[in-house]
Design a protein around this motif. Structure first.
Motif, PDB file in Angstrom:
ATOM      1  N   PHE A   6     -23.873 -26.471  25.049  1.00 37.40           N
ATOM      2  CA  PHE A   6     -25.196 -25.404  25.957  1.00 37.40           C
ATOM      3  C   PHE A   6     -25.988 -26.188  27.267  1.00 37.40           C
ATOM      4  CE2 PHE A   6     -23.033 -22.361  23.212  1.00 37.40           C
ATOM      5  CZ  PHE A   6     -22.315 -21.527  24.316  1.00 37.40           C
ATOM      6  N   THR A   7     -27.144 -26.920  26.355  1.00 35.58           N
ATOM      7  CA  THR A   7     -28.114 -27.866  26.783  1.00 35.58           C
ATOM      8  C   THR A   7     -27.644 -28.995  27.587  1.00 35.58           C
ATOM      9  OG1 THR A   7     -28.750 -28.104  24.385  1.00 35.58           O
ATOM     10  CG2 THR A   7     -29.641 -29.588  26.059  1.00 35.58           C
ATOM     11  N   ASP A   8     -25.924 -29.506  28.099  1.00 39.90           N
ATOM     12  CA  ASP A   8     -25.695 -29.693  29.188  1.00 39.90           C
ATOM     13  C   ASP A   8     -25.480 -29.198  30.430  1.00 39.90           C
ATOM     14  OD1 ASP A   8     -25.672 -32.672  27.109  1.00 39.90           O
ATOM     15  OD2 ASP A   8     -24.040 -32.188  26.881  1.00 39.90           O
ATOM     16  N   TYR A   9     -24.799 -27.678  30.147  1.00 43.35           N
ATOM     17  CA  TYR A   9     -24.420 -27.350  31.411  1.00 43.35           C
ATOM     18  C   TYR A   9     -25.806 -25.546  31.818  1.00 43.35           C
ATOM     19  CZ  TYR A   9     -20.807 -30.188  30.642  1.00 43.35           C
ATOM     20  OH  TYR A   9     -20.619 -31.347  30.336  1.00 43.35           O
ATOM     21  N   PHE A  10     -25.651 -25.305  30.524  1.00 48.45           N
ATOM     22  CA  PHE A  10     -26.502 -23.700  30.991  1.00 48.45           C
ATOM     23  C   PHE A  10     -28.332 -24.693  30.244  1.00 48.45           C
ATOM     24  CE2 PHE A  10     -22.431 -22.689  30.159  1.00 48.45           C
ATOM     25  CZ  PHE A  10     -22.109 -22.189  31.686  1.00 48.45           C
ATOM     26  N   PRO A  11     -28.796 -24.887  30.850  1.00 53.13           N
ATOM     27  CA  PRO A  11     -30.419 -25.588  30.157  1.00 53.13           C
ATOM     28  C   PRO A  11     -31.981 -23.996  29.933  1.00 53.13           C
ATOM     29  CG  PRO A  11     -30.305 -26.732  31.939  1.00 53.13           C
ATOM     30  CD  PRO A  11     -29.070 -25.464  32.107  1.00 53.13           C
ATOM     31  N   LEU A  12     -31.267 -23.068  30.088  1.00 57.03           N
ATOM     32  CA  LEU A  12     -32.314 -22.449  30.199  1.00 57.03           C
ATOM     33  C   LEU A  12     -31.915 -21.530  28.509  1.00 57.03           C
ATOM     34  CD1 LEU A  12     -32.879 -20.360  33.656  1.00 57.03           C
ATOM     35  CD2 LEU A  12     -34.091 -21.841  32.677  1.00 57.03           C
ATOM     36  N   ILE A  13     -30.461 -21.743  27.973  1.00 54.43           N
ATOM     37  CA  ILE A  13     -30.173 -20.934  26.809  1.00 54.43           C
ATOM     38  C   ILE A  13     -30.071 -21.890  26.191  1.00 54.43           C
ATOM     39  CG2 ILE A  13     -29.222 -18.930  28.081  1.00 54.43           C
ATOM     40  CD1 ILE A  13     -26.449 -19.715  28.440  1.00 54.43           C
ATOM     41  N   SER A  14     -30.593 -23.572  26.102  1.00 52.95           N
ATOM     42  CA  SER A  14     -29.946 -24.564  25.376  1.00 52.95           C
ATOM     43  C   SER A  14     -30.477 -24.338  23.848  1.00 52.95           C
ATOM     44  CB  SER A  14     -30.853 -25.546  25.790  1.00 52.95           C
ATOM     45  OG  SER A  14     -32.806 -25.816  25.287  1.00 52.95           O
ATOM     46  N   TRP A  15     -30.969 -23.247  22.903  1.00 48.77           N
ATOM     47  CA  TRP A  15     -31.220 -23.075  21.764  1.00 48.77           C
ATOM     48  C   TRP A  15     -30.458 -22.740  21.684  1.00 48.77           C
ATOM     49  CZ3 TRP A  15     -29.703 -17.439  21.613  1.00 48.77           C
ATOM     50  CH2 TRP A  15     -30.146 -16.886  23.202  1.00 48.77           C
ATOM     51  N   LEU A  16     -29.339 -22.440  22.111  1.00 46.23           N
ATOM     52  CA  LEU A  16     -27.495 -22.158  21.936  1.00 46.23           C
ATOM     53  C   LEU A  16     -26.715 -22.875  20.848  1.00 46.23           C
ATOM     54  CD1 LEU A  16     -25.820 -19.196  24.333  1.00 46.23           C
ATOM     55  CD2 LEU A  16     -27.173 -19.012  21.910  1.00 46.23           C
ATOM     56  N   ASP A  17     -27.150 -24.097  20.658  1.00 44.29           N
ATOM     57  CA  ASP A  17     -26.929 -25.228  20.646  1.00 44.29           C
ATOM     58  C   ASP A  17     -27.532 -25.560  18.839  1.00 44.29           C
ATOM     59  OD1 ASP A  17     -25.077 -26.388  22.255  1.00 44.29           O
ATOM     60  OD2 ASP A  17     -26.837 -27.196  23.612  1.00 44.29           O
ATOM     61  N   LYS A  18     -28.312 -24.929  18.743  1.00 39.60           N
ATOM     62  CA  LYS A  18     -29.403 -24.863  17.782  1.00 39.60           C
ATOM     63  C   LYS A  18     -29.006 -23.740  16.579  1.00 39.60           C
ATOM     64  CE  LYS A  18     -32.571 -26.293  14.461  1.00 39.60           C
ATOM     65  NZ  LYS A  18     -32.710 -27.313  14.062  1.00 39.60           N
ATOM     66  N   ILE A  19     -28.623 -22.849  17.168  1.00 39.50           N
ATOM     67  CA  ILE A  19     -28.140 -21.543  16.659  1.00 39.50           C
ATOM     68  C   ILE A  19     -26.580 -21.953  16.194  1.00 39.50           C
ATOM     69  CG2 ILE A  19     -27.716 -18.820  16.797  1.00 39.50           C
ATOM     70  CD1 ILE A  19     -29.419 -18.519  18.601  1.00 39.50           C
ATOM     71  N   THR A  20     -25.427 -22.127  16.209  1.00 40.85           N
ATOM     72  CA  THR A  20     -24.404 -22.147  16.648  1.00 40.85           C
ATOM     73  C   THR A  20     -24.384 -23.936  15.167  1.00 40.85           C
ATOM     74  OG1 THR A  20     -24.003 -24.019  18.607  1.00 40.85           O
ATOM     75  CG2 THR A  20     -23.736 -21.781  18.651  1.00 40.85           C
ATOM     76  N   GLY A  21     -25.207 -24.751  15.152  1.00 37.82           N
ATOM     77  CA  GLY A  21     -25.492 -25.804  14.395  1.00 37.82           C
ATOM     78  C   GLY A  21     -24.969 -27.010  15.043  1.00 37.82           C
ATOM     79  N   LYS A  22     -24.812 -27.157  16.353  1.00 40.82           N
ATOM     80  CA  LYS A  22     -24.256 -28.105  16.437  1.00 40.82           C
ATOM     81  C   LYS A  22     -25.167 -29.614  16.938  1.00 40.82           C
ATOM     82  CE  LYS A  22     -20.744 -26.350  20.055  1.00 40.82           C
ATOM     83  NZ  LYS A  22     -19.729 -26.004  20.679  1.00 40.82           N
ATOM     84  N   ILE A  23     -26.892 -28.681  17.221  1.00 43.85           N
ATOM     85  CA  ILE A  23     -27.924 -29.946  17.085  1.00 43.85           C
ATOM     86  C   ILE A  23     -27.641 -30.093  15.700  1.00 43.85           C
ATOM     87  CG2 ILE A  23     -30.270 -30.134  17.213  1.00 43.85           C
ATOM     88  CD1 ILE A  23     -28.781 -30.297  20.030  1.00 43.85           C
ATOM     89  N   ASP A  24     -27.818 -29.780  14.726  1.00 42.10           N
ATOM     90  CA  ASP A  24     -27.965 -30.244  13.247  1.00 42.10           C
ATOM     91  C   ASP A  24     -26.904 -31.293  12.713  1.00 42.10           C
ATOM     92  OD1 ASP A  24     -30.204 -28.494  12.879  1.00 42.10           O
ATOM     93  OD2 ASP A  24     -29.123 -26.798  11.654  1.00 42.10           O
ATOM     94  N   LYS A  25     -25.369 -30.624  13.337  1.00 45.59           N
ATOM     95  CA  LYS A  25     -24.584 -31.337  12.848  1.00 45.59           C
ATOM     96  C   LYS A  25     -24.655 -33.436  13.474  1.00 45.59           C
ATOM     97  CE  LYS A  25     -19.038 -31.327  13.584  1.00 45.59           C
ATOM     98  NZ  LYS A  25     -18.105 -31.117  13.570  1.00 45.59           N
ATOM     99  N   ILE A  26     -24.364 -32.663  15.140  1.00 43.18           N
ATOM    100  CA  ILE A  26     -25.004 -34.452  15.420  1.00 43.18           C
ATOM    101  C   ILE A  26     -26.396 -35.089  14.957  1.00 43.18           C
ATOM    102  CG2 ILE A  26     -26.325 -33.226  17.505  1.00 43.18           C
ATOM    103  CD1 ILE A  26     -24.153 -35.483  19.571  1.00 43.18           C
ATOM    104  N   ASP A  27     -27.293 -34.074  15.237  1.00 50.98           N
ATOM    105  CA  ASP A  27     -28.256 -35.032  13.916  1.00 50.98           C
ATOM    106  C   ASP A  27     -27.268 -35.901  12.859  1.00 50.98           C
ATOM    107  OD1 ASP A  27     -29.850 -34.771  16.161  1.00 50.98           O
ATOM    108  OD2 ASP A  27     -31.299 -33.193  15.294  1.00 50.98           O
ATOM    109  N   ARG A  28     -26.912 -34.768  12.395  1.00 48.38           N
ATOM    110  CA  ARG A  28     -26.733 -35.335  10.634  1.00 48.38           C
ATOM    111  C   ARG A  28     -25.908 -36.579  11.348  1.00 48.38           C
ATOM    112  NH1 ARG A  28     -21.835 -34.911   8.185  1.00 48.38           N
ATOM    113  NH2 ARG A  28     -21.359 -33.455  10.021  1.00 48.38           N
TER     114      ARG A  28
END
Length: 511
Positions: free
Chosen positions: A216-238
């Protein structure tokens, strides 16, 4: 009367201004494209595989069309003429990279070459890497590593050929390529099936998935927090943390083993030496820079070389007449000798024109990177009379161009001869000067590792075809070998290529 005369005199001028304004408005409008929805744009219309979907849209809207993916404008080019415009004529404005979340994460905040935006830092990094890591001289210095690993592969296949054991050739090619790059980059090899070997395959698969995922960060910056909620940030960080640990382990081994500081060693040796002596540029090389470059060398090389070689062997086995002709060329030009493998100097000496035509044709038909790694416009510009905003995401559909029936006669057929009959096709060197076939991209963003890639691919194929005859397992037909793809940044063969090898028997001796 005077007012009438004035109107008559001014009328042509006013008409000219109106017409000019209308023409200018038409010329500076955005390219055509499918109608989207508010906020999400055309995201809901995308279909996999993207390159085929884009090719279908080009038949309706023309070779250049416009999309909106969330808040991000997107331009797609599907013709060689437009590719030349973007990658050569206006390359300076189209040579940056979009700052996508996955690109930023895997590149150590854009410290690499592949994903870094175009700026002075990128120019310095690319220049030094090309000079110190990817020059023809440097690639040649690693030839003994390539030949040693190919020799081990030949012995391995020979053992399996004795019992007519079914071989997972996709897996073997991936392991061979990975091991070559490991030795070139880290000065270390791992046995097939070992824990480290499995770790490589797992990490490569995970990073491929992470790079092709939607954020979501790439296409909807205002709701980029959804990447954190869905676990995608944690996954790519891991995933990035695992890769970081992998790189750091090898760097520490080089530092703690008190290895000689030299630019004659593996890639880590070279980078550590450059770190100590300086790059001769404004860049201060730190450990994250080194890791970012190692990512380019290891991941980009392993994935693309293995995928390309697998597709070439798939094409050859599906087309036995082509394989026979390639084998006849190699076996005629390289007479029997005591060497255990076909060496790189043998290939250079005889040229192997038909094998090179096979490689080009496979790269055309089975385009490893169907959509060139996306670019981004640096400022507002005009292309084909259309206004393109700054920060527009730009895709060049290399697959569509390489399969365009206007450019290629019978593009659905596998015909290496097309590169031997036409003088213009014969001269195609894959280095980005011919915009009808661009497996390594073109322009400033063209792949700097082309020499390494082609040397490795030619060496593997020459040995595959010189020493062995290939068939499919019992119960299969060659023409039924599937060509289904698994898509990401690269187009992998979805299902492994299973084959049976037989040691080729010559008239006077067995090689």
């Amino acid at each position: 009367m005077e007012s009438t005369i004035l109107v008559l005199l001014l009328f042509p001028i006013i008409l000219f201004i109106i017409i000019s304004s209308s023409i200018q408005k038409v010329r500076t409008q955005k390219p055509p494209g499918p109608r989207g929805l508010p906020i999400i744009g055309n995201l809901h219309q995308l279909k996999e595989p993207l390159h085929e979907y884009f090719w279908g849209l080009s038949k309706k809207y023309g070779p250049l069309f416009y999309l909106k993916l969330g808040s991000r404008p997107v331009l797609v080019a599907n013709s060689s003429r437009l590719a030349q415009e973007i990658l050569k004529i206006q390359d300076i404005n189209f040579c940056s990279r979009p700052e996508l979340l996955s690109f930023r994460k895997v590149s150590y905040e854009f410290r690499d070459i592949v994903f870094s935006p175009y700026n002075e830092y990128w120019r310095d990094m690319r220049k030094v890497c090309v000079i110190h890591l990817l020059s023809a001289k440097r690639v040649q210095s690693f030839h003994l590593i390539r030949e040693d690993e190919v020799s081990r592969m030949v012995q391995n296949i020979t053992q399996k050929a004795t019992s007519l054991e079914t071989i997972n050739l996709s897996e073997m090619i991936t392991f061979l390529t990975s091991t070559i790059i490991c030795r070139v980059a880290f000065g270390k090899r791992y046995e097939q099936g070992s824990g480290e070997s499995k770790r490589f395959n797992h990490l490569i698969h995970e990073i491929q998935m992470a790079l092709s995922d939607f954020y979501f960060t790439d296409y909807f910056p205002l709701i980029s927090w959804l990447d954190k909620i869905t676990g995608k940030i944690d996954k790519i960080d891991r995933i990035c943390k695992e890769w970081d640990s992998f790189y750091q382990q090898h760097i520490d081994e080089h530092l703690h083993q008190n290895r000689p500081k030299s630019t004659d060693g593996d890639v880590i040796d070279i980078l550590l030496q450059l770190r100590e002596e300086g790059w001769g540029t404004s860049v201060h090389l730190d450990m994250d820079h080194i890791k970012a470059v190692l990512k380019d060398v290891y991941f980009a090389s392993t994935d693309t070389i293995a995928t390309t070689t697998t597709w070439i062997m798939t094409a050859l086995i599906k087309n036995p007449a082509v394989m026979k002709k390639a084998q006849e060329e190699i076996r005629a030009l390289l007479p029997l000798r005591k060497k255990e493998i076909v060496e790189e100097e043998d290939i250079v000496a005889v040229g192997l024109p038909y094998l090179n035509a096979v490689i080009k044709e496979a790269m055309r038909k089975y385009t490893t990177i169907p959509l060139l790694v996306p670019r981004e416009t640096r400022e507002k510009c005009t292309i084909d009379g259309f206004e393109i905003p700054a920060k527009t995401l730009v895709y060049v559909n290399a697959w569509a161009i390489a399969n365009d029936p206007v450019l290629w006669e019978n593009p659905e057929d596998f015909l290496p001869e097309r590169f031997l009959k036409d003088d213009r096709r014969i001269s195609m060197d894959l280095k980005g000067q011919d915009f009808e076939l661009m497996p390594f991209g073109a322009g400033r963003r063209g792949c700097p590792g082309i020499t390494m890639a082609l040397a490795t691919i030619q060496l593997m194929l020459a040995n595959f075809l010189y020493f062995f005859d290939w068939d499919v397992p019992d119960g299969m037909k060659k023409e039924n070998i599937d060509t289904e793809c698994a898509y990401g940044l690269t187009s992998h063969k979805k299902n492994p290529l299973h084959v049976v090898a037989r040691k080729h028997i010559y008239s006077d001796k067995i090689i």
